[in-house]
Design a protein around this motif. Structure first.
Motif, PDB file in Angstrom:
ATOM      1  N   PRO A 179      -7.391   5.524  -5.750  1.00 53.06           N
ATOM      2  CA  PRO A 179      -7.072   6.035  -4.418  1.00 53.06           C
ATOM      3  C   PRO A 179      -8.330   6.239  -3.577  1.00 53.06           C
ATOM      4  CG  PRO A 179      -5.884   7.270  -6.105  1.00 53.06           C
ATOM      5  CD  PRO A 179      -6.881   6.423  -6.820  1.00 53.06           C
ATOM      6  N   ARG A 180      -8.202   6.009  -2.270  1.00 49.18           N
ATOM      7  CA  ARG A 180      -9.303   6.156  -1.319  1.00 49.18           C
ATOM      8  C   ARG A 180      -8.937   7.241  -0.314  1.00 49.18           C
ATOM      9  NH1 ARG A 180     -10.205   3.372   3.637  1.00 49.18           N
ATOM     10  NH2 ARG A 180      -8.364   2.102   3.153  1.00 49.18           N
ATOM     11  N   ASN A 181      -9.834   8.228  -0.164  1.00 47.66           N
ATOM     12  CA  ASN A 181      -9.592   9.357   0.728  1.00 47.66           C
ATOM     13  C   ASN A 181      -9.760   8.920   2.177  1.00 47.66           C
ATOM     14  OD1 ASN A 181      -9.467  11.818   2.088  1.00 47.66           O
ATOM     15  ND2 ASN A 181     -10.572  12.923   0.487  1.00 47.66           N
ATOM     16  N   LEU A 182      -8.698   9.063   2.985  1.00 44.80           N
ATOM     17  CA  LEU A 182      -8.738   8.655   4.383  1.00 44.80           C
ATOM     18  C   LEU A 182      -9.151   9.780   5.322  1.00 44.80           C
ATOM     19  CD1 LEU A 182      -5.359   6.654   4.602  1.00 44.80           C
ATOM     20  CD2 LEU A 182      -7.664   5.756   4.152  1.00 44.80           C
ATOM     21  N   GLN A 226     -11.290  12.621   4.544  1.00 47.25           N
ATOM     22  CA  GLN A 226     -12.281  13.475   3.895  1.00 47.25           C
ATOM     23  C   GLN A 226     -13.026  14.353   4.894  1.00 47.25           C
ATOM     24  OE1 GLN A 226     -14.882  11.259   1.374  1.00 47.25           O
ATOM     25  NE2 GLN A 226     -15.789  13.054   0.401  1.00 47.25           N
ATOM     26  N   TYR A 232      -4.525   9.885   0.972  1.00 47.51           N
ATOM     27  CA  TYR A 232      -5.156   8.885   0.110  1.00 47.51           C
ATOM     28  C   TYR A 232      -4.388   7.572   0.229  1.00 47.51           C
ATOM     29  CZ  TYR A 232      -7.757  12.692  -2.133  1.00 47.51           C
ATOM     30  OH  TYR A 232      -8.582  13.759  -2.382  1.00 47.51           O
ATOM     31  N   SER A 233      -5.126   6.494   0.260  1.00 46.69           N
ATOM     32  CA  SER A 233      -4.539   5.149   0.293  1.00 46.69           C
ATOM     33  C   SER A 233      -4.810   4.459  -1.034  1.00 46.69           C
ATOM     34  CB  SER A 233      -5.145   4.346   1.450  1.00 46.69           C
ATOM     35  OG  SER A 233      -4.653   3.027   1.450  1.00 46.69           O
ATOM     36  N   VAL A 234      -3.784   3.782  -1.581  1.00 50.52           N
ATOM     37  CA  VAL A 234      -3.926   3.143  -2.880  1.00 50.52           C
ATOM     38  C   VAL A 234      -3.036   1.898  -2.916  1.00 50.52           C
ATOM     39  CG1 VAL A 234      -2.060   4.513  -3.924  1.00 50.52           C
ATOM     40  CG2 VAL A 234      -3.876   3.594  -5.377  1.00 50.52           C
ATOM     41  N   THR A 267       0.840  -1.202   0.000  1.00 49.01           N
ATOM     42  CA  THR A 267       0.000   0.000   0.000  1.00 49.01           C
ATOM     43  C   THR A 267       0.871   1.246   0.000  1.00 49.01           C
ATOM     44  OG1 THR A 267      -1.708  -1.177   1.252  1.00 49.01           O
ATOM     45  CG2 THR A 267      -1.836   1.228   1.239  1.00 49.01           C
TER      46      THR A 267
END
Length: 692
Positions: free
Chosen positions: A272-275, A277, A262-264, A241
């Protein structure tokens, strides 16, 4: 035989006379100092690779090479020696090779240097991409590299960006650029936008295959412009990750501070996923714990305010629970990194004219100062110690180590020892005085090199920008008092209201008050005093009891020896403090005849430092005292006053007792042997952190 012995004896006696006397520090000395950066301990912690910049004056360029030193200070060796720039050293997890960036192939690419027992081998090129590579890191498992490339966001491949750049270059010599509305930044500082973004890519560490844009499609820079670097992204310990910082704000980008984490997946197999927000302010500098279960990062709380305090937060990645640690610690940390056992975070932070190294207990949030003086930077665990860079107002950056629980630091590099031995420096002293609203304001004062009591000297009054910036105990290559002191100037540098390191309320006080309490008439620290009091008619610009009067008693009441050419203005005589303040650019740069001459600094002469300290401390004491800045949860006007728990180490004041700065310089340089105890008594320093 007797004649021979006599000749030898005479030669021996004459040797000391041949040694060159130190010359006053000048601009040439400043630009030719060797500069250490980016220390990287090996996986075992027994060796430290770093970048050393030297100056090639003939070629008018800086040269960057890789060096290495053992963690105990022995075995200093140069690793690369190519005319091209070599930087960003990153160890492979097995410690048998060192990745780095180099322009030796004609563009900036990733190279790999074997690090065998017999010494470094020959570097091998790893990447051959059509674009320059920047901001390199290596995954903890050694399987992948991560780096940034400047690309067109709508290009599906790196080759597409290269082709578009080449096509634009063939259209002619015109450099005009049309900027459409809603595109965010047109320019960062002195660099106009060319419609490209920094994007984050990963690639197998072998260099084979195509790089994967893990930030693809994002109208954001990773890392951020203009100052972001590899501290804004990181691999998880298993290498699967990547977490990175990015600001996606559209046309509001120039005013937005809404950076998110962001995690990807490291292979780019998902978006990517916003951690973060939920937080509309700044989130940055992610750091994984060694077991991969916790993510630490820095976060602001006020959207749109880039000088807000960074808070330390940790997130349990299994539960998603997020909490702040060290909340009562009213400082804004930087460069957080986990200890090997994951129980401690190490960080630096501005702190009353210093930038110490701190340890933060993850469980309790207790803050411990490990290194008190100087400007610490880039801390990293190295075995059972921490390696870090440290500079002061009298020394450029050198590498040091200190125990995980503190103790006596050990200097492991001395790259500027010879250069420092040949120059005379001044030893700047720290002082404080009551400023606007009765708040304590701190600054530095430096006597001219070779100061002689009874002689008159001009004053250089340096003013930092920002305005949320600080004159701390740092060897700065732009705002450095030593060239002024070497040219015969006394130097004063003030951390006026708005400067960090004195509590967030002090930093906030300049907001919506630019040109107010921090830059009154005269500016804070130049004249002091209550604005309600009348100006001193004899010396316009000096309020009764002001700091400049305390430092200099009065300006020479007579005419100057000659006129001073103010840049862009008429030749004129400067005869008042107000003139000096309004035309300080000419004052500072006027190194020739006709400089404004100030009276001898009262109390800054040898043996009278106590008098000066008392003068500074009681400046404007007779004037009305305004209420101090409010400081929620903290009865003082600055500092961390969180009471220790039962059984904790005894608290010590925020400013521990110290020898005058520049002790090493005094030992080496006869011209810099001035002593002055301007540090305030411990009982008056205010604020507490625990120390070991």
């Amino acid at each position: 035989m007797r004649k021979l012995l006599l000749l030898l004896a005479m030669s021996t006696l004459a040797l000391p006379a041949l040694a060159a006397e130190p010359h006053p520090f000048n601009v040439h000395d400043l630009v030719t100092m060797k500069r250490i950066s980016d220390p990287q301990p090996s996986p075992k912690g027994d060796r430290v690779a770093f970048v050393l910049r030297t100056t090639d004056l003939a070629a008018n360029r800086g040269r960057y090479d890789l060096w290495m030193v053992n963690a105990d200070g022995g075995g200093l060796v140069q690793l690369t020696n190519d005319p091209a720039s070599d930087d960003s050293p990153r160890w492979a997890p097995d410690g048998q090779s060192l990745y780095f960036l180099s322009s030796r192939s004609g563009s900036n690419q990733v190279w790999k240097l074997p690090m065998g027992a017999k010494g470094p081998g020959e570097p091998v090129q790893v990447t051959r991409l059509p674009l320059d590579v920047s901001n390199l890191i290596v995954s903890p498992d050694g399987s992948r590299l991560a780096f940034s490339l400047e690309v067109y966001v709508d290009c599906p491949t790196v080759a597409c960006t290269r082709e578009r750049m080449d096509a634009k270059g063939k259209k002619g010599t015109a450099s005009g650029q049309l900027y459409q509305g809603g595109v965010g930044f047109f320019r960062h500082w002195d660099t106009w936008s060319a419609g490209m973004r920094n994007h984050l890519f990963t690639l197998p560490s072998s260099g084979q295959g195509d790089p994967v844009d893990v930030s693809r499609g994002m109208a954001a820079d990773v890392p951020s412009r203009p100052f972001g670097g590899s501290e804004e992204f990181t691999f998880s310990p298993d290498g699967r990750t990547v977490v990175f910082t990015a600001r996606v704000a559209g046309r509001e980008e120039p005013w937005s501070t809404n950076f998110d984490l962001y995690s990807v997946p490291a292979d780019g197999s998902a978006a990517p996923r916003n951690l973060t927000q939920a937080n509309l302010a700044w989130d940055t500098q992610p750091a994984f714990s060694p077991d991969g279960k916790t993510l630490a990062y820095l976060a602001m709380t006020r959207p749109g305010f880039e000088s807000d305090r960074f808070h330390v937060r940790v997130r349990d990645l299994a539960t998603g629970q997020d909490r702040e640690i060290a909340a009562p610690w009213d400082r804004s940390p930087d460069g957080i990194v986990f200890s090997k056992d994951g129980r401690t975070l190490y960080a630096t932070a501005n702190d009353v004219g210093q930038s110490p190294l701190f340890a933060i207990d993850v469980a309790s949030g207790k803050v411990t100062r490990l290194v008190a003086e100087g400007h610490a930077r880039d801390p990293k665990p190295a075995g059972d110690r921490i390696v870090y860079g440290l500079d002061t107002l009298t020394s450029p950056v050198e590498l040091f180590t200190v125990g995980r629980d503190g103790g006596k630091p050990t200097q492991i590099t001395h790259v500027n020892r010879e250069a420092l031995a040949g120059v005379g420096m001044t030893a700047p002293e720290h002082f404080s005085f009551p400023g606007a609203n009765g708040d304590t304001v701190w600054g530095w004062v430096a006597k001219p090199v070779g100061f002689q009591p009874g002689k008159k000297y001009p004053l250089a009054f340096l003013i930092h920008g920002g305005p949320q910036n600080s004159f701390d105990n740092e060897f700065h290559y732009r705002w450095n008092p030593q060239p002024y002191a070497g040219a015969g100037y006394g130097v004063v540098m003030i951390d006026f209201h708005g400067s960090p390191g004195y509590g967030q309320a002090f930093t906030d006080s300049i907001s919506r008050d630019w040109g107010g309490q921090a830059a009154g008439r005269p500016p804070e620290g130049a004249g002091g005093g209550d604005p309600a009091q009348p100006m001193d008619r004899r010396r316009p610009g000096l309020r009764p009891g002001g700091l400049l009067r305390r430092l200099h008693d009065q300006l020479d009441p007579g005419e100057l020896a000659g006129p001073l050419q103010v840049p862009g203005g008429p030749r004129r005589h400067l005869r008042s403090a107000n003139d000096v303040l309004q035309h300080r650019g000419a004052l500072v740069s006027g190194m020739g005849d006709g400089r404004p001459v100030l009276a001898e600094p009262r109390g800054v002469r040898e043996g009278q430092s106590g008098e000066l300290r008392r003068s500074l401390e009681d400046a404007d004491a007779g004037g009305p005292q305004r209420p101090r800045l409010p400081h929620p949860g903290n009865p003082g006007d600055r500092g961390f006053q969180h009471p220790p728990a039962q059984g904790d180490p005894q608290p010590v004041p925020l400013l521990p007792g110290r020898e005058p700065l520049g002790a090493q310089a005094r030992q080496q340089h006869p011209l810099a042997r001035h002593r002055a105890g301007l540090a305030r008594p411990l009982a008056e320093a205010g604020g507490e952190v625990t120390a070991r």
